[in-house]
Design an enzyme around this catalytic site. Structure first.
Site, mmCIF file in Angstrom:
data_model
loop_
_atom_site.group_PDB
_atom_site.id
_atom_site.type_symbol
_atom_site.label_atom_id
_atom_site.label_comp_id
_atom_site.label_asym_id
_atom_site.label_seq_id
_atom_site.Cartn_x
_atom_site.Cartn_y
_atom_site.Cartn_z
ATOM 1 N N ASP A 88 72.547 43.045 32.935
ATOM 2 C CA ASP A 88 71.542 43.258 33.973
ATOM 3 C C ASP A 88 70.126 43.106 33.424
ATOM 4 O OD1 ASP A 88 70.161 44.089 36.234
ATOM 5 O OD2 ASP A 88 70.468 46.215 35.826
ATOM 6 N N ASP A 275 66.442 39.174 38.405
ATOM 7 C CA ASP A 275 67.395 40.272 38.255
ATOM 8 C C ASP A 275 68.828 39.763 38.347
ATOM 9 O OD1 ASP A 275 68.890 42.587 38.409
ATOM 10 O OD2 ASP A 275 67.513 43.622 39.740
#
Length: 490
Positions: A88, A275
Site C-alpha cells: 500500500d 494509492d
C-alpha cells in the site's frame, strides 16, 4: 544497469501458494502474490472517507481496503510465519493480526503472529492505533525479521493488531498491510519496510515500480519491482512529476476532461495521492457528479439541489454574467452565511481540523456546486436554457455517499474517455479502464470507479488515484528524487 539487489513481486491469481522463488534471469527475483476478483458485497462496502484528525492531525483520508485486489505473501519471524498483505503506497506501517487478538471474530479467520514461535523476536510493547475505515484499530509494536521472497529485512518494527473491530474484516482476503509510504506518515514514527530495504543495502536504486496487468484473463496479475524497473511492462517514456507533499506519494494534477470538455475545478491544479491500496478513484463531488452524468451512472436525487436551481437559477446566472465574485453569490441570495466555511455531512465529507468551524447548511453546499457548474458551462459558451437544464440533471446524479454507483454494462462502448492532466500531458482512461465489472453467479454488474472525497484547502481539492488508474499506467515511485513517473502499459 547494475543492481545490487532487485526484488520483483509478481501477482498471480492462485489463492494458495508458498514463498518459493522463481528466477527468470540473474537480476529479477520473483515472489508469488495473489490477485482476487471483487465481489458485490465487499466492493459495495468499500470506503474512502475523511480523516479522523484527533488520531493524526495532518491525515486527509481513510479507507477500509475492502476493494483491495492485489496482495502478496510475506514471512515474519524465524522460522517465517506467513501473512497475506496489501502493498500500500497510501500508508507507511506494516501491521498484521496478533495472537493476542482473541476478542474479535475476524481474527480467527486470518493468520496471527505468534511471537513465542520466533527466535528473532524482540519485544517493544508500545501501544498504537492504526488508521482504518472510520477510525482506528488498536495494537502494539514488536520487532522481528521480515522475509519477502529471499530478501531478509532484519529487525523490522511492525504493529501487532489486537482488535480487528467491524465484521467487515471478515471479508478481507488478506491479513494485513505493508505500507510503502513515507516515514513522516508512519504511526509511531516506525521506520517503514522500504526505508529499511534501502538502509540495509538491499537496493542500490531508491525506486520501486508497479505494473498491474490489464489482461483480466492472465494468470499474472502484475509486478512490483523494488530497486528497479522491468522495461517489458511499459512503452514509451515515463512522464515524471515532482512530489508536492512530504508525507504522501502526492503530485499535482491539472484539469480533468470528459471527452474533450473541461470539468474546471483542477484547471489551476489539484493534489492527487497515488494509492495502490484501493481500486477506486476518489475526487471532489463537483467533478465526480459531472462524471456520473457523462457515463450515465446511477446517482441520488437531491430535491434541495433541484429547488435551488428552480428558484434561484436565473438569479445565479445573472450574478455570474454580471461579474459578481462566485464565492459571494450564495451569500447574497441568502443560502450561505457571511462567515464562510466548509461543512461535513452525509453528502460532502471533509477533513475536520482542530480549530472551531461554523457548519454551513446543505443548501449552501448545493448552491456553491451550482454556481461552479454554471461557470464551467458558461466557459463552453452554452445557452442559458441548456446550462440550467444540464445543472438540473446534475442534481439527479450526485454520487452515492455510502456506496458505489451502478452503470449499464451495455453502454460501455458509448461512454466518454476521461483524461487526467499530469505534467502538462494527457493520461486518458477508457470506459473499460475506469469501470469495474463484477461477476456474481450468472449475472454481471458494472460499477463506476469514481467516488466522492471532499477535502478543503489547504490539503484539497484532492484526488486519490487507485488501481483503476495504476492499471492503465506503469508507475515508478522515485524515492531518491522525490518524484513519480507514469508510462503507458505495454
Amino acid at each position: 544497469m547494475a543492481f545490487k539487489f532487485l526484488l520483483v513481486v509478481t501477482c498471480v491469481c492462485a489463492w494458495f501458494g508458498s514463498l518459493a522463488v522463481t528466477t527468470s534471469d540473474k537480476e529479477l527475483l520473483r515472489v508469488g502474490l495473489k490477485k482476487r476478483s471483487l465481489d458485490i458485497n465487499s466492493f459495495s462496502s468499500a470506503r474512502i472517507r475523511e480523516a479522523v484528525h484527533h488520531l493524526k492531525p495532518d491525515a486527509v483520508y481513510l479507507k477500509n481496503y475492502l476493494d483491495a485486489q492485489y496482495f502478496g505473501e510475506i514471512g515474519i519471524g524465524s522460522p517465517p510465519q506467513i501473512f497475506r498483505v496489501v502493498f500500500d503506497t497510501g500508508s507507511s506501517n506494516l501491521w498484521v493480526p496478533s495472537s493476542k487478538c482473541i476478542l474479535s471474530i475476524a481474527c480467527y479467520f486470518h493468520s496471527k503472529y505468534r511471537s513465542k514461535l520466533s527466535n528473532t523476536y524482540t519485544k517493544i510493547g508500545t501501544s498504537c492505533r492504526i488508521p482504518y475505515g472510520r477510525g482506528h484499530i488498536p495494537g502494539f509494536f514488536s520487532q522481528d525479521n521480515l522475509r519477502v521472497g529471499e530478501l531478509m529485512v532484519k529487525d523490522q518494527q511492525f504493529a501487532e493488531i489486537t482488535k480487528e473491530g467491524p465484521l467487515a474484516f471478515l471479508a478481507h482476503h488478506f491479513d494485513g498491510i505493508l505500507g510503502l509510504g513515507f516515514l513522516n506518515n508512519s504511526v509511531g514514527q516506525v521506520t517503514p519496510v522500504w526505508y529499511n530495504m534501502i538502509e540495509q543495502g538491499h537496493v542500490t536504486q531508491k525506486i520501486f515500480s508497479l505494473w498491474l496487468n490489464p489482461d483480466p484473463m492472465s494468470k499474472i496479475g502484475g509486478e512490483i519491482v523494488f530497486g528497479g524497473i522491468d522495461w517489458r511492462h511499459f512503452k514509451g517514456d515515463h512522464t515524471y512529476v515532482p512530489l508536492t507533499h512530504k508525507d504522501y506519494w502526492q503530485i499535482e494534477v491539472g484539469d480533468i476532461l470528459l471527452a474533450n470538455n473541461p470539468t474546471g475545478l483542477c484547471a489551476g491544479g489539484c493534489a492527487a495521492i497515488i494509492d495502490s491500496g484501493t481500486s477506486l478513484i476518489a475526487g471532489p463531488t463537483k467533478i465526480v457528479t459531472q462524471i456520473n452524468h457523462a457515463i450515465g451512472a446511477e446517482g441520488y436525487v437531491s430535491y434541495e439541489c433541484k429547488n435551488i436551481i428552480h428558484n434561484y437559477g436565473d438569479s445565479i446566472w445573472e450574478y455570474i454574467i454580471s461579474g459578481l465574485k462566485p464565492e459571494v453569490i450564495c451569500v447574497d441570495i441568502g443560502l450561505c452565511s457571511r462567515n464562510r466555511t466548509y461543512i461535513k455531512n452525509d453528502v460532502i465529507e471533509t477533513t475536520v481540523h482542530n480549530e472551531s468551524r461554523t457548519k454551513e447548511s446543505p443548501l449552501c453546499t448545493f448552491c456553491d456546486m451550482i454556481v461552479f457548474w454554471i461557470q464551467v458551462q458558461l466557459k463552453q459558451k452554452n445557452t442559458k436554457e441548456k446550462v440550467l437544464k444540464y445543472v438540473d440533471e446534475l442534481c439527479e446524479k450526485l454520487p452515492n455517499p455510502v456506496g458505489q454507483t451502478f452503470i449499464d454494462c451495455n453502454r460501455i462502448d458509448t461512454m466518454p474517455q476521461i483524461t487526467f492532466t499530469i505534467g502538462n500531458k494527457s493520461f486518458p482512461l477508457s470506459p473499460k479502464q475506469y469501470m469495474l465489472r463484477i461477476e456474481e453467479g450468472c449475472s454481471t454488474v458494472c460499477y463506476g470507479g469514481f467516488v466522492p472525497l471532499d477535502v478543503p484547502p489547504p490539503q484539497g481539492p484532492l484526488w486519490v488515484l487507485g488501481d483503476l488508474f495504476l492499471g492503465a499506467y506503469h508507475t515508478v515511485f522515485d524515492h531518491g528524487n522525490l518524484r513519480i513517473g507514469f508510462a503507458e502499459v505495454a
